[in-house]
Enzyme design. Sequence first.
Site, mmCIF file in Angstrom:
data_model
loop_
_atom_site.group_PDB
_atom_site.id
_atom_site.type_symbol
_atom_site.label_atom_id
_atom_site.label_comp_id
_atom_site.label_asym_id
_atom_site.label_seq_id
_atom_site.Cartn_x
_atom_site.Cartn_y
_atom_site.Cartn_z
ATOM 1 C CB CYS A 121 38.728 32.394 42.797
ATOM 2 S SG CYS A 121 40.439 32.974 42.992
ATOM 3 C CB CYS A 124 40.580 33.721 39.568
ATOM 4 S SG CYS A 124 41.908 32.672 40.233
#
Length: 166
Positions: A121, A124
């Site tokens: 991700c 993130c």
Amino acid sequence: MPALPPYARDVELNLRSLLDGDLLTEQQLWGAALACAMTTRSAPTIRWAFSNVKPEVAAAAQAVASRMAIHNVYFRAKHLIGDEAYQHLPARLRRQVTSTPGVPMVDTELWSVAVSAITGCGVCLESHERSLRGAGVSREVIDEVLRVAGVIHSVAVTLETEAALD
């Protein structure tokens, strides 16, 4: 240390190097190892990492891995859709458990980076790296927790392969 087969000699050497490192505190290292092990879903890796952490660190690392399982999917998907309008919609995801994990914020942020590296991700990774850099954490320390993610993931892949062949 988990028993690794001869073909995983590089994994073993990297794991030994990681465990002998001095960039992360013991709590940061083992919390990251447990959160990463949970992310891989490898039972033997989870058991091994869990046996090396104190209960309060285990609880915090488990909370991070659990929360990041939601966030990594949600934020990665919003990013991959490619429609900017999704970025302006509220996430409406709660963070109650990890807002007071019983360990320093820097530790939980490091563990979040490690988990996000495994799941891929980028949103993130960027967010948690920015938070760590804002807290004064060096790039070398962040790089070390990325190494934890890679090595623990490799340990898990190896142990799960061995279990499948038994």
